[in-house]
Scaffold this motif. Sequence first.
Motif, PDB file in Angstrom:
ATOM      1  N   ASP A   7       0.852  -1.182   0.000  1.00 26.60           N
ATOM      2  CA  ASP A   7       0.000   0.000   0.000  1.00 26.60           C
ATOM      3  C   ASP A   7       0.891   1.237   0.000  1.00 26.60           C
ATOM      4  OD1 ASP A   7      -1.486   1.902   2.488  1.00 26.60           O
ATOM      5  OD2 ASP A   7      -2.389   1.657   0.500  1.00 26.60           O
ATOM      6  N   PRO A   8       0.701   2.205  -0.881  1.00 22.21           N
ATOM      7  CA  PRO A   8      -0.349   2.217  -1.904  1.00 22.21           C
ATOM      8  C   PRO A   8       0.038   1.361  -3.108  1.00 22.21           C
ATOM      9  CG  PRO A   8       1.000   4.166  -2.119  1.00 22.21           C
ATOM     10  CD  PRO A   8       1.514   3.422  -0.912  1.00 22.21           C
ATOM     11  N   GLN A   9      -0.875   1.168  -4.039  1.00 20.87           N
ATOM     12  CA  GLN A   9      -0.559   0.440  -5.265  1.00 20.87           C
ATOM     13  C   GLN A   9       0.320   1.266  -6.177  1.00 20.87           C
ATOM     14  OE1 GLN A   9      -4.145  -0.994  -7.093  1.00 20.87           O
ATOM     15  NE2 GLN A   9      -4.348  -2.685  -5.653  1.00 20.87           N
ATOM     16  N   ALA A  10       0.148   2.590  -6.121  1.00 20.78           N
ATOM     17  CA  ALA A  10       0.955   3.491  -6.933  1.00 20.78           C
ATOM     18  C   ALA A  10       1.237   4.749  -6.137  1.00 20.78           C
ATOM     19  CB  ALA A  10       0.244   3.835  -8.240  1.00 20.78           C
ATOM     20  N   LEU A  11       2.423   5.306  -6.333  1.00 23.58           N
ATOM     21  CA  LEU A  11       2.858   6.491  -5.596  1.00 23.58           C
ATOM     22  C   LEU A  11       3.691   7.353  -6.536  1.00 23.58           C
ATOM     23  CD1 LEU A  11       3.144   7.978  -2.860  1.00 23.58           C
ATOM     24  CD2 LEU A  11       5.126   6.526  -2.400  1.00 23.58           C
ATOM     25  N   ALA A  19       9.767   8.736   0.127  1.00 22.29           N
ATOM     26  CA  ALA A  19       8.699   7.820  -0.306  1.00 22.29           C
ATOM     27  C   ALA A  19       8.530   6.738   0.741  1.00 22.29           C
ATOM     28  CB  ALA A  19       9.039   7.195  -1.653  1.00 22.29           C
ATOM     29  N   THR A  20       7.304   6.522   1.146  1.00 21.02           N
ATOM     30  CA  THR A  20       7.004   5.469   2.105  1.00 21.02           C
ATOM     31  C   THR A  20       6.015   4.478   1.516  1.00 21.02           C
ATOM     32  OG1 THR A  20       7.358   6.952   3.985  1.00 21.02           O
ATOM     33  CG2 THR A  20       6.110   4.941   4.397  1.00 21.02           C
ATOM     34  N   MET A  21       6.373   3.208   1.593  1.00 22.14           N
ATOM     35  CA  MET A  21       5.504   2.132   1.120  1.00 22.14           C
ATOM     36  C   MET A  21       5.260   1.170   2.269  1.00 22.14           C
ATOM     37  SD  MET A  21       7.502   1.610  -2.422  1.00 22.14           S
ATOM     38  CE  MET A  21       8.893   2.546  -1.829  1.00 22.14           C
ATOM     39  N   ASN A  22       4.071   0.620   2.316  1.00 20.41           N
ATOM     40  CA  ASN A  22       3.699  -0.269   3.399  1.00 20.41           C
ATOM     41  C   ASN A  22       3.356  -1.662   2.881  1.00 20.41           C
ATOM     42  OD1 ASN A  22       3.627   1.859   5.539  1.00 20.41           O
ATOM     43  ND2 ASN A  22       2.053   2.664   4.165  1.00 20.41           N
ATOM     44  N   CYS A  23       3.541  -2.625   3.750  1.00 21.01           N
ATOM     45  CA  CYS A  23       3.272  -4.023   3.398  1.00 21.01           C
ATOM     46  C   CYS A  23       2.592  -4.679   4.593  1.00 21.01           C
ATOM     47  CB  CYS A  23       4.592  -4.719   3.081  1.00 21.01           C
ATOM     48  SG  CYS A  23       4.510  -6.521   3.006  1.00 21.01           S
ATOM     49  N   SER A  24       1.505  -5.361   4.345  1.00 21.47           N
ATOM     50  CA  SER A  24       0.855  -6.136   5.406  1.00 21.47           C
ATOM     51  C   SER A  24       0.849  -7.601   5.001  1.00 21.47           C
ATOM     52  CB  SER A  24      -0.573  -5.634   5.637  1.00 21.47           C
ATOM     53  OG  SER A  24      -1.335  -5.765   4.453  1.00 21.47           O
ATOM     54  N   TYR A  25       0.881  -8.466   5.991  1.00 24.17           N
ATOM     55  CA  TYR A  25       0.882  -9.898   5.715  1.00 24.17           C
ATOM     56  C   TYR A  25      -0.021 -10.602   6.722  1.00 24.17           C
ATOM     57  CZ  TYR A  25       4.417  -9.670   9.414  1.00 24.17           C
ATOM     58  OH  TYR A  25       5.076  -9.410  10.592  1.00 24.17           O
ATOM     59  N   LYS A  26      -0.267 -11.883   6.480  1.00 23.07           N
ATOM     60  CA  LYS A  26      -1.335 -12.543   7.235  1.00 23.07           C
ATOM     61  C   LYS A  26      -0.854 -13.540   8.271  1.00 23.07           C
ATOM     62  CE  LYS A  26      -4.343 -12.125   3.198  1.00 23.07           C
ATOM     63  NZ  LYS A  26      -4.997 -12.847   2.089  1.00 23.07           N
ATOM     64  N   SER A  86       9.015  -0.635  -9.418  1.00 29.80           N
ATOM     65  CA  SER A  86       8.023  -1.305  -8.573  1.00 29.80           C
ATOM     66  C   SER A  86       8.740  -1.924  -7.388  1.00 29.80           C
ATOM     67  CB  SER A  86       7.286  -2.391  -9.362  1.00 29.80           C
ATOM     68  OG  SER A  86       6.467  -1.818 -10.350  1.00 29.80           O
ATOM     69  N   TYR A  87       8.115  -1.833  -6.232  1.00 27.74           N
ATOM     70  CA  TYR A  87       8.709  -2.335  -5.001  1.00 27.74           C
ATOM     71  C   TYR A  87       7.798  -3.418  -4.424  1.00 27.74           C
ATOM     72  CZ  TYR A  87      11.994   1.479  -5.340  1.00 27.74           C
ATOM     73  OH  TYR A  87      12.984   2.327  -5.789  1.00 27.74           O
ATOM     74  N   PHE A  88       8.406  -4.554  -4.055  1.00 31.05           N
ATOM     75  CA  PHE A  88       7.666  -5.695  -3.543  1.00 31.05           C
ATOM     76  C   PHE A  88       8.193  -6.090  -2.173  1.00 31.05           C
ATOM     77  CE2 PHE A  88       5.354  -7.002  -7.328  1.00 31.05           C
ATOM     78  CZ  PHE A  88       6.110  -6.464  -8.356  1.00 31.05           C
ATOM     79  N   CYS A  89       7.274  -6.479  -1.307  1.00 30.97           N
ATOM     80  CA  CYS A  89       7.692  -7.149  -0.086  1.00 30.97           C
ATOM     81  C   CYS A  89       7.448  -8.642  -0.275  1.00 30.97           C
ATOM     82  CB  CYS A  89       6.946  -6.620   1.132  1.00 30.97           C
ATOM     83  SG  CYS A  89       5.193  -7.040   1.209  1.00 30.97           S
ATOM     84  N   ALA A  90       8.257  -9.438   0.392  1.00 30.24           N
ATOM     85  CA  ALA A  90       8.140 -10.892   0.292  1.00 30.24           C
ATOM     86  C   ALA A  90       8.394 -11.496   1.658  1.00 30.24           C
ATOM     87  CB  ALA A  90       9.143 -11.445  -0.728  1.00 30.24           C
ATOM     88  N   THR A  91       7.565 -12.454   2.019  1.00 27.68           N
ATOM     89  CA  THR A  91       7.700 -13.104   3.316  1.00 27.68           C
ATOM     90  C   THR A  91       7.906 -14.601   3.134  1.00 27.68           C
ATOM     91  OG1 THR A  91       5.297 -13.349   3.459  1.00 27.68           O
ATOM     92  CG2 THR A  91       6.261 -11.419   4.509  1.00 27.68           C
ATOM     93  N   PHE A 102       4.894 -13.105  -2.307  1.00 27.31           N
ATOM     94  CA  PHE A 102       4.971 -11.694  -2.680  1.00 27.31           C
ATOM     95  C   PHE A 102       3.601 -11.037  -2.696  1.00 27.31           C
ATOM     96  CE2 PHE A 102       9.293 -11.018  -4.276  1.00 27.31           C
ATOM     97  CZ  PHE A 102       9.760 -12.321  -4.366  1.00 27.31           C
ATOM     98  N   GLY A 103       3.607  -9.733  -2.453  1.00 25.46           N
ATOM     99  CA  GLY A 103       2.425  -8.929  -2.713  1.00 25.46           C
ATOM    100  C   GLY A 103       2.422  -8.493  -4.162  1.00 25.46           C
ATOM    101  N   GLN A 104       1.473  -7.604  -4.508  1.00 26.72           N
ATOM    102  CA  GLN A 104       1.351  -7.144  -5.883  1.00 26.72           C
ATOM    103  C   GLN A 104       2.219  -5.935  -6.185  1.00 26.72           C
ATOM    104  OE1 GLN A 104      -2.827  -6.742  -6.877  1.00 26.72           O
ATOM    105  NE2 GLN A 104      -2.898  -8.907  -7.418  1.00 26.72           N
TER     106      GLN A 104
END
Lengths: 112, 114
Positions: A7-11, A19-26, A86-91, A102-104
């Motif tokens: 989050d966000p999908q685009a910045l 620039a700050t990008m966030n990632c949530s996981y389950k 594009s920036y991705f987080c991966a767990t 990965f997220g989107q």
Amino acid sequence: SQQGEEDPQALSIQEGENATMNCSYKTSINNLQWYRQNSGRGLVHLILIRSNEREKHSGRLRVTLDTSKKSSSLLITASRAADTASYFCATDETQGAQKLVFGQGTRLTINP
Amino acid sequence: DAGVTQSPTHLIKTRGQQVTLRCSPKSGHDTVSWYQQALGQGPQFIFQYYEEEERQRGNFPDRFSGHQFPNYSSELNVNALLLGDSALYLCASSLLVTGKNEQFFGPGTRLTVL
């Protein structure tokens, strides 16, 4: 299925801004990694943060991890045009299970 | 210190054909993972190889198979290609003993199925 949600999908920001990008996981994780991808090319490894770490720095990058909220943030300071990507987080969910989920991604555009 | 390399860079195939993609891991790494990335999406895990055996597999059909060689390099094979197999295929390598699962990716192979 996607575990990470960026989050966000685009910045879109001006050069020099942060620039700050966030990632949530389950699920519970072992590590969380951030990657950069330029125009459909390979992923560049930026930083790995372990589940028992709260903050990590690498050059202009700062990553935080809050396991109680199952979230992470990537801060890029003093952005440059070359940070456009594009920036991705991966767990990876458990120790020994090396599959990365990965997220989107967040599409970051730095305007000159 | 050589990074992860993949070949070919681009590939065009027709439906029903078979394809083989190749990957050489980063120097010193012993584990290879393969991912599929559709346009606008994040990479999806296909499978992982260690000591020449498939160690973990994602939700992909048996048409997707792989192999790891004694020098740790790896191949991804896809049979009976479908239009939906068009994607960027990424290979990543890591060193299992560290326990960190820090994966380094190659530049990818862009597969187009017509």
